[in-house]
Every structure is written in C-alpha cells, then in structure tokens.
Design a protein around this motif. Structure first.
Motif, PDB file in Angstrom:
ATOM      1  N   VAL A   7       0.866  -1.182   0.000  1.00 23.77           N
ATOM      2  CA  VAL A   7       0.000   0.000   0.000  1.00 23.77           C
ATOM      3  C   VAL A   7       0.903   1.233   0.000  1.00 23.77           C
ATOM      4  CG1 VAL A   7      -1.769   1.247   1.257  1.00 23.77           C
ATOM      5  CG2 VAL A   7      -1.752  -1.253   1.321  1.00 23.77           C
ATOM      6  N   GLU A   8       0.891   1.982  -1.100  1.00 25.50           N
ATOM      7  CA  GLU A   8       1.710   3.197  -1.179  1.00 25.50           C
ATOM      8  C   GLU A   8       0.810   4.412  -0.947  1.00 25.50           C
ATOM      9  OE1 GLU A   8       4.307   3.564  -4.581  1.00 25.50           O
ATOM     10  OE2 GLU A   8       4.712   5.688  -4.146  1.00 25.50           O
ATOM     11  N   VAL A   9       1.167   5.204   0.053  1.00 29.33           N
ATOM     12  CA  VAL A   9       0.376   6.366   0.435  1.00 29.33           C
ATOM     13  C   VAL A   9       1.220   7.620   0.189  1.00 29.33           C
ATOM     14  CG1 VAL A   9      -0.845   7.526   2.311  1.00 29.33           C
ATOM     15  CG2 VAL A   9      -0.828   5.028   2.199  1.00 29.33           C
ATOM     16  N   GLY A  10       0.716   8.510  -0.669  1.00 29.08           N
ATOM     17  CA  GLY A  10       1.456   9.746  -0.952  1.00 29.08           C
ATOM     18  C   GLY A  10       0.510  10.927  -0.994  1.00 29.08           C
ATOM     19  N   LEU A  11       1.079  12.112  -1.036  1.00 25.50           N
ATOM     20  CA  LEU A  11       0.259  13.322  -1.031  1.00 25.50           C
ATOM     21  C   LEU A  11      -0.433  13.526  -2.376  1.00 25.50           C
ATOM     22  CD1 LEU A  11       2.833  15.576   0.792  1.00 25.50           C
ATOM     23  CD2 LEU A  11       0.575  14.952   1.674  1.00 25.50           C
ATOM     24  N   LYS A  12      -1.668  14.029  -2.324  1.00 23.28           N
ATOM     25  CA  LYS A  12      -2.341  14.444  -3.555  1.00 23.28           C
ATOM     26  C   LYS A  12      -1.591  15.619  -4.171  1.00 23.28           C
ATOM     27  CE  LYS A  12      -6.992  13.058  -2.196  1.00 23.28           C
ATOM     28  NZ  LYS A  12      -8.342  13.466  -1.776  1.00 23.28           N
ATOM     29  N   PRO A  13      -1.662  15.764  -5.497  1.00 15.79           N
ATOM     30  CA  PRO A  13      -0.993  16.906  -6.140  1.00 15.79           C
ATOM     31  C   PRO A  13      -1.464  18.217  -5.527  1.00 15.79           C
ATOM     32  CG  PRO A  13      -1.839  15.365  -7.791  1.00 15.79           C
ATOM     33  CD  PRO A  13      -2.357  14.889  -6.464  1.00 15.79           C
ATOM     34  N   GLY A  14      -0.536  19.141  -5.364  1.00 20.65           N
ATOM     35  CA  GLY A  14      -0.892  20.453  -4.817  1.00 20.65           C
ATOM     36  C   GLY A  14      -0.655  20.569  -3.329  1.00 20.65           C
ATOM     37  N   HIS A  15      -0.484  19.420  -2.647  1.00 23.50           N
ATOM     38  CA  HIS A  15      -0.192  19.494  -1.218  1.00 23.50           C
ATOM     39  C   HIS A  15       1.310  19.662  -1.012  1.00 23.50           C
ATOM     40  CE1 HIS A  15      -4.046  18.577   0.814  1.00 23.50           C
ATOM     41  NE2 HIS A  15      -4.350  18.243  -0.414  1.00 23.50           N
ATOM     42  N   SER A  16       1.652  20.469  -0.065  1.00 24.71           N
ATOM     43  CA  SER A  16       3.051  20.760   0.206  1.00 24.71           C
ATOM     44  C   SER A  16       3.778  19.514   0.721  1.00 24.71           C
ATOM     45  CB  SER A  16       3.106  21.882   1.245  1.00 24.71           C
ATOM     46  OG  SER A  16       4.351  21.938   1.851  1.00 24.71           O
ATOM     47  N   ASP A  17       4.977  19.252   0.188  1.00 25.25           N
ATOM     48  CA  ASP A  17       5.753  18.064   0.557  1.00 25.25           C
ATOM     49  C   ASP A  17       7.144  18.539   0.996  1.00 25.25           C
ATOM     50  OD1 ASP A  17       7.238  15.730   0.669  1.00 25.25           O
ATOM     51  OD2 ASP A  17       6.663  15.008  -1.310  1.00 25.25           O
ATOM     52  N   PRO A  18       7.233  19.037   2.240  1.00 27.04           N
ATOM     53  CA  PRO A  18       8.499  19.638   2.685  1.00 27.04           C
ATOM     54  C   PRO A  18       9.663  18.646   2.664  1.00 27.04           C
ATOM     55  CG  PRO A  18       6.780  19.857   4.385  1.00 27.04           C
ATOM     56  CD  PRO A  18       6.181  19.071   3.263  1.00 27.04           C
ATOM     57  N   GLU A  19       9.394  17.385   2.972  1.00 27.00           N
ATOM     58  CA  GLU A  19      10.483  16.408   2.959  1.00 27.00           C
ATOM     59  C   GLU A  19      11.003  16.202   1.534  1.00 27.00           C
ATOM     60  OE1 GLU A  19       9.478  12.677   4.776  1.00 27.00           O
ATOM     61  OE2 GLU A  19      11.512  11.902   4.562  1.00 27.00           O
ATOM     62  N   GLY A  20      10.067  16.160   0.580  1.00 24.35           N
ATOM     63  CA  GLY A  20      10.478  16.037  -0.823  1.00 24.35           C
ATOM     64  C   GLY A  20      11.260  17.256  -1.281  1.00 24.35           C
ATOM     65  N   GLU A  21      10.819  18.446  -0.870  1.00 24.34           N
ATOM     66  CA  GLU A  21      11.522  19.671  -1.285  1.00 24.34           C
ATOM     67  C   GLU A  21      12.930  19.716  -0.709  1.00 24.34           C
ATOM     68  OE1 GLU A  21       8.867  22.862  -0.159  1.00 24.34           O
ATOM     69  OE2 GLU A  21       7.256  21.939  -1.351  1.00 24.34           O
ATOM     70  N   THR A  22      13.057  19.327   0.557  1.00 23.78           N
ATOM     71  CA  THR A  22      14.389  19.324   1.186  1.00 23.78           C
ATOM     72  C   THR A  22      15.295  18.299   0.513  1.00 23.78           C
ATOM     73  OG1 THR A  22      13.377  19.947   3.275  1.00 23.78           O
ATOM     74  CG2 THR A  22      15.599  19.058   3.381  1.00 23.78           C
ATOM     75  N   THR A  23      14.741  17.113   0.237  1.00 28.16           N
ATOM     76  CA  THR A  23      15.540  16.075  -0.431  1.00 28.16           C
ATOM     77  C   THR A  23      16.008  16.563  -1.801  1.00 28.16           C
ATOM     78  OG1 THR A  23      14.246  14.401   0.728  1.00 28.16           O
ATOM     79  CG2 THR A  23      15.534  13.658  -1.154  1.00 28.16           C
ATOM     80  N   ALA A  24      15.109  17.214  -2.558  1.00 30.85           N
ATOM     81  CA  ALA A  24      15.479  17.729  -3.884  1.00 30.85           C
ATOM     82  C   ALA A  24      16.605  18.755  -3.761  1.00 30.85           C
ATOM     83  CB  ALA A  24      14.258  18.341  -4.570  1.00 30.85           C
ATOM     84  N   ARG A  25      16.510  19.646  -2.789  1.00 33.96           N
ATOM     85  CA  ARG A  25      17.543  20.667  -2.611  1.00 33.96           C
ATOM     86  C   ARG A  25      18.884  20.030  -2.267  1.00 33.96           C
ATOM     87  NH1 ARG A  25      19.283  22.851   1.796  1.00 33.96           N
ATOM     88  NH2 ARG A  25      17.493  22.331   3.086  1.00 33.96           N
ATOM     89  N   LEU A  26      18.869  19.058  -1.344  1.00 33.63           N
ATOM     90  CA  LEU A  26      20.119  18.400  -0.954  1.00 33.63           C
ATOM     91  C   LEU A  26      20.742  17.661  -2.144  1.00 33.63           C
ATOM     92  CD1 LEU A  26      19.045  17.014   2.532  1.00 33.63           C
ATOM     93  CD2 LEU A  26      20.702  18.839   2.104  1.00 33.63           C
TER      94      LEU A  26
END
Lengths: 83, 83
Positions: A7-26
């Motif tokens: 079961v994969e649970v992820g955010l709907k489009p448009g919801h803020s994903d701070p962990e994803g944003e931080t990972t992308a920056r790093l």
C-alpha cells in the motif's frame, strides 16, 4: 491464504511536501540534475484472507480507516499471494 | 532525457520497525488478520540524465550518499523514462 499487500500512500498533487523539497535541494547541492522529489510511504501488510478479492477489499478499507488521510493522500494497492 | 526514479528504502531484516509494529497492532484491533507490517519510504526523483544507465548509476549513488543508511537500510530502484 496469505497475501502481501503493498500500500503506497502519498500526497495528492498540490499538497506541500516539505520532505520532498528538502531532499530535492540536498540532491541538487550534491550535483544531481533533480527537478523534483516526492516522498511517499509504503506499508507492506502480511494479511490472512480467503481470496484475492477479499484481500483487496480489506486493503481498501484499511486505507480509508487508518493508513491514508482522505483529505490529503492518494493511495495505490498491489496484492500478491504469498507462497 | 528525463527519468523518473522510484527509490524504495526500507529496513534490513532484523532491524526494529516500531511504526510497522504499531500499525500491525492497530489493524488487528480493527479486526484484520494481520501477521506483520513493514514500513518503507519511496522517493520519486525526477532526474535529467543522458541515458537510462546513467540514471540508474546516479540513483545508486544518491542512495549511498543521502537516501539510505547503509548500516540499517535496504533499497530498490526502478528507473522509468518520462515521456
């Protein structure tokens, strides 16, 4: 019968994903050409059920009752029979 | 070329997974015949690379450098070309 639910649970489009944003920056700081990162969670559930259809129905129920937040999450389910 | 990497990071067998144990207990309390739950994380990384082989090599590097802890984590990587 034993089933393995993925079961994969992820955010709907448009919801803020701070962990994803931080990972992308790093990753960009490490030199990778990364456009975006989304983070989601996988629950691998080992379930006893009488059929594949029952296992899938239970998995949908589990998402609605516990694993996913209907306001902000999408989910996908894969059912595999355990040998 | 644009690639979508799906990197699943989970605990190696034998490492304690308190979130999985709690989830299993809650699902049992809701009446499901659950034997065990493992929790892992998926990073969906949108990456620019020159080939599929390069994308896969970068994904392995990212795991070693940032996404996974080699002491306690296993990871799997799926590379898909973005249309």
């Amino acid at each position: 019968m034993k089933f393995r639910l993925k079961v994969e649970v992820g955010l709907k489009p448009g919801h803020s994903d701070p962990e994803g944003e931080t990972t992308a920056r790093l990753l960009r700081e490490l030199g990778y050409r990364v456009e975006r990162v989304n983070v989601s969670k996988v629950y691998t559930v080992f379930l006893e059920a009488n059929s594949r259809d029952e296992a899938l129905a239970k998995a949908n129920e589990m998402c609605r009752r516990l694993l996913a937040n209907p306001t902000k999450d999408n989910y996908t389910i894969i059912v595999e029979e355990e040998k």
